[in-house]
Write an enzyme that holds these catalytic residues in place. Structure first.
Site, PDB file in Angstrom:
ATOM      1  N   HIS A  99       0.840  -1.193   0.000  1.00 31.85           N
ATOM      2  CA  HIS A  99       0.000   0.000   0.000  1.00 31.85           C
ATOM      3  C   HIS A  99       0.876   1.244   0.000  1.00 31.85           C
ATOM      4  O   HIS A  99       1.934   1.253   0.629  1.00 31.85           O
ATOM      5  CB  HIS A  99      -0.929   0.020   1.226  1.00 31.85           C
ATOM      6  N   ASP A 137      -7.939  -5.538  -0.009  1.00 31.68           N
ATOM      7  CA  ASP A 137      -8.435  -6.410  -1.079  1.00 31.68           C
ATOM      8  C   ASP A 137      -8.089  -7.885  -0.879  1.00 31.68           C
ATOM      9  O   ASP A 137      -8.600  -8.739  -1.597  1.00 31.68           O
ATOM     10  CB  ASP A 137      -7.878  -5.931  -2.433  1.00 31.68           C
TER      11      ASP A 137
HETATM   12  N1  CMC Z   1       4.193  -7.418  -4.802  1.00 34.79           N
HETATM   13  C1  CMC Z   1       5.537  -7.344  -4.990  1.00 34.79           C
HETATM   14  N2  CMC Z   1       6.267  -6.231  -4.788  1.00 34.79           N
HETATM   15  C2  CMC Z   1       5.609  -5.138  -4.366  1.00 34.79           C
HETATM   16  C3  CMC Z   1       4.219  -5.142  -4.153  1.00 34.79           C
HETATM   17  C4  CMC Z   1       3.520  -6.345  -4.380  1.00 34.79           C
HETATM   18  N3  CMC Z   1       2.176  -6.401  -4.189  1.00 34.79           N
HETATM   19  N4  CMC Z   1       3.819  -3.908  -3.756  1.00 34.79           N
HETATM   20  C5  CMC Z   1       4.941  -3.162  -3.722  1.00 34.79           C
HETATM   21  N5  CMC Z   1       6.011  -3.898  -4.083  1.00 34.79           N
HETATM   22  C6  CMC Z   1       7.431  -3.466  -4.115  1.00 34.79           C
HETATM   23  C7  CMC Z   1       7.699  -2.580  -5.313  1.00 34.79           C
HETATM   24  O1  CMC Z   1       8.099  -3.341  -6.432  1.00 34.79           O
HETATM   25  C8  CMC Z   1       8.794  -1.699  -4.780  1.00 34.79           C
HETATM   26  O2  CMC Z   1       9.990  -2.435  -4.776  1.00 34.79           O
HETATM   27  P1  CMC Z   1      11.415  -1.681  -5.015  1.00 34.79           P
HETATM   28  O3  CMC Z   1      11.544  -0.707  -3.876  1.00 34.79           O
HETATM   29  O4  CMC Z   1      12.413  -2.775  -4.997  1.00 34.79           O
HETATM   30  O5  CMC Z   1      11.298  -0.997  -6.342  1.00 34.79           O
HETATM   31  C9  CMC Z   1       8.405  -1.466  -3.324  1.00 34.79           C
HETATM   32  O6  CMC Z   1       7.640  -2.634  -2.974  1.00 34.79           O
HETATM   33  C10 CMC Z   1       7.585  -0.227  -3.082  1.00 34.79           C
HETATM   34  O7  CMC Z   1       6.411  -0.317  -3.884  1.00 34.79           O
HETATM   35  P2  CMC Z   1       5.844   0.842  -4.786  1.00 34.79           P
HETATM   36  O8  CMC Z   1       5.507   0.308  -6.135  1.00 34.79           O
HETATM   37  O9  CMC Z   1       6.718   2.040  -4.735  1.00 34.79           O
HETATM   38  O10 CMC Z   1       4.516   1.158  -4.016  1.00 34.79           O
HETATM   39  P3  CMC Z   1       3.363   2.080  -4.520  1.00 34.79           P
HETATM   40  O11 CMC Z   1       2.968   2.915  -3.380  1.00 34.79           O
HETATM   41  O12 CMC Z   1       3.723   2.805  -5.752  1.00 34.79           O
HETATM   42  O13 CMC Z   1       2.225   1.030  -4.908  1.00 34.79           O
HETATM   43  C11 CMC Z   1       0.456  -0.503  -4.670  1.00 34.79           C
HETATM   44  C12 CMC Z   1       1.209   0.655  -4.027  1.00 34.79           C
HETATM   45  C13 CMC Z   1      -0.768  -0.796  -3.813  1.00 34.79           C
HETATM   46  C14 CMC Z   1      -0.019  -0.076  -6.063  1.00 34.79           C
HETATM   47  C15 CMC Z   1       1.372  -1.736  -4.753  1.00 34.79           C
HETATM   48  O14 CMC Z   1       1.720  -2.140  -3.459  1.00 34.79           O
HETATM   49  C16 CMC Z   1       0.752  -2.883  -5.524  1.00 34.79           C
HETATM   50  O15 CMC Z   1       0.856  -2.924  -6.743  1.00 34.79           O
HETATM   51  N6  CMC Z   1       0.070  -3.848  -4.838  1.00 34.79           N
HETATM   52  C17 CMC Z   1      -0.632  -4.915  -5.515  1.00 34.79           C
HETATM   53  C18 CMC Z   1      -1.981  -4.416  -6.011  1.00 34.79           C
HETATM   54  C19 CMC Z   1      -2.953  -4.222  -4.870  1.00 34.79           C
HETATM   55  O16 CMC Z   1      -3.124  -5.076  -4.018  1.00 34.79           O
HETATM   56  N7  CMC Z   1      -3.658  -3.073  -4.880  1.00 34.79           N
HETATM   57  C20 CMC Z   1      -4.665  -2.730  -3.867  1.00 34.79           C
HETATM   58  C21 CMC Z   1      -4.221  -1.605  -2.998  1.00 34.79           C
HETATM   59  S1  CMC Z   1      -5.247  -1.368  -1.527  1.00 34.79           S
HETATM   60  C22 CMC Z   1      -6.820  -0.941  -2.074  1.00 34.79           C
HETATM   61  C23 CMC Z   1      -6.932   0.128  -3.082  1.00 34.79           C
HETATM   62  O17 CMC Z   1      -6.166   1.067  -3.136  1.00 34.79           O
HETATM   63  O18 CMC Z   1      -7.850   0.038  -3.865  1.00 34.79           O
END
Ligand code: CMC
Length: 432
Positions: free
Chosen positions: A310, A367
């Protein structure tokens, strides 16, 4: 919000020092106020995806991402999920306070009065192809409401209360009609004797050959699940709703855009993606939980562990904790045994024990368990995000109203840093 005159941040650019005010929220959140930055320095801030940008002040929802707390209008999500109905929480978000007995009864009555769709709207559902995703139908039907109720377009201020009421009430009917369209079943009209969530379940599951009776335990669980999804401050879809609304577009158009934003698998679409991920593990004997974890960690693979991570939470999402309990309650009550729950728990334990997820503070989000709960109730996977949209609607409305009524309201319009080519001369014969 308390605005201090004293605390400032000092910024030095080309040997010149600028003082920028620091503002502080009621819970100690601090921000550097850069509103005058461009005017004073000629520079803008650079923050793709807005990870460090406070786009507004707000008194609707508070999240502490380190502690894993979530409040709507000052009330904790645990208290609200335990003691309120979804309609109470919708009222709270939109009006700023919980309804008293009379206001509650009136609100509930209004939801019944406005629950029907114009009969002409019913026909639109027949024109979608059978495989149409219900989120597309929902988004299209929500903006279509503006053609049946053009007063919101013509006179937004006078018709806002009725528009809010119509949206909150009719979104259930649209969602249930979309489901019936996918099933090829006759639509079921709303009933005046049923509560908000019972009415929705009845429109979904009653058929001429199944005299469905909403189960109070499931009705309570649905209320709780929708409460968990009701608002989450400046998330992607709420920001979209506000961005569209900031141009002066009407509430139906703004909410329709929010539905589209929610659809994505990184946002509300993750609840569908979680189940699809668990199903793929179940159906493919070569795909183990560990292999899925390894895939999620592989930087050359775009795959992510859905339902994990998140932008704001650095600990267990408080909504996921409650959703997990609700999931167990539903399954125990219905006597459902779902192998996907076992896989989900195995996946959760494996991820939480893995240094990759620990170092990045990646925990289950809302989720991860909501989809399993909806599935146990009998809701099909492609309707999960529609349920999320029903839940999020009061939050979108509250955020839109706060933006519209706020003193800081201007059209949303970020700046950019151009990195394209220098000016070029157009060759008049370029096409030959
Ligand atoms: N699986 C694997 N790696 C992950 C995940 C994941 N689910 N989430 C984050 N990371 C890694 C990401 O690759 C990054 O790694 P590095 O620092 O080595 O580059 C690090 O963790 C930080 O992540 P980020 O991409 O900078 O995080 P963000 O704030 O941009 O993205 C997110 C947040 C929710 C989009 C992401 O965690 C994600 O894609 N999760 C899976 C999809 C999901 O479950 N979404 C629902 C979110 S909660 C409800 C809602 O908002 O609707």
């Amino acid at each position: 919000m308390t605005e201090h005159t004293n605390p400032t941040a000092k910024l030095e650019i080309d040997g010149k020092t600028y003082e920028l005010p620091i503002i502080e929220g009621t819970q100690g959140d601090r921000a550097i106020d850069v509103r005058a930055l461009r005017q004073n320095t000629g520079l803008v801030t650079y923050d793709p995806s807005y990870g460090n940008t406070g786009s507004c002040t707000s008194n609707i929802t508070y999240i502490n991402g380190d502690k894993g707390t979530l409040w709507y209008r000052g009330y904790s999500i645990d208290d609200l999920a335990e003691h309120c109905t979804f309609l109470d929480v919708a009222y709270l978000l939109v009006h700023g306070f919980l309804p008293n007995r009379k206001e509650r009864a009136n609100f509930s009555q209004l939801m019944n009065t406005h629950s029907m769709l114009h009969e002409d709207m019913r026909h639109f559902f027949n024109l979608f192809p059978e495989h149409a995703h219900p989120m597309a139908m929902l988004s299209a039907m929500v903006v279509t409401l503006s053609t049946f109720y053009p007063e919101m377009v013509a006179n937004p201020d006078e018709s806002i209360d009725i528009t809010v009421t119509r949206l909150l009430s009719k979104i259930r009917t649209i969602a249930a009609f979309a489901y019936k369209k996918m099933k090829g079943h006759p639509i079921v009209y709303p009933r005046k004797d049923l509560s908000y969530c019972a009415n929705f379940l009845n429109m979904m599951f009653w058929t001429p050959v199944n005299d469905y009776k909403p189960d109070p335990v499931i009705v309570k669980a649905l209320n709780q699940l929708l409460i968990l999804q009701a608002d989450h401050e400046q998330n992607c879809s709420s920001t979209v709703v506000k961005a569209v609304g900031s141009s002066g577009a009407n509430l139906y158009a703004s909410i329709s855009a929010g539905v589209s934003a929610l659809w994505g698998p990184l946002h509300g679409g993750a609840n569908q993606a979680v189940i699809e991920m668990l199903e793929s593990i179940l159906s493919d004997p070569t795909l183990t939980v560990q292999k899925v974890i390894e895939r999620a960690k592989d930087k050359d693979d775009p795959f992510r562990l859905f339902g994990f991570g998140h932008r704001v939470y650095r600990t267990y999402d408080p909504r996921a904790k409650i959703a997990k309990k609700i999931c167990h309650t539903i399954m125990t009550h219905l006597g459902v045994k779902d192998s996907l729950l076992d896989i989900a728990q195995e996946l959760e334990a494996a991820a939480l024990a893995d240094p990759y997820f620990q170092q990045r503070h990646l925990y289950p989000n809302v989720d991860f368990y909501t989809g399993l709960s909806y599935r146990a109730i009998g809701i099909p996977t492609n309707m999960f995000t529609v349920l999320f949209a029903i839940g999020r609607l009061p939050g979108w409305i509250a955020q839109w109203l706060e933006m519209r009524d706020g003193t800081e309201h201007r059209i949303y319009r970020p700046r950019q840093i151009y990195v394209g080519p220098d000016q070029r001369k157009l060759d008049k014969n370029w096409i030959q």
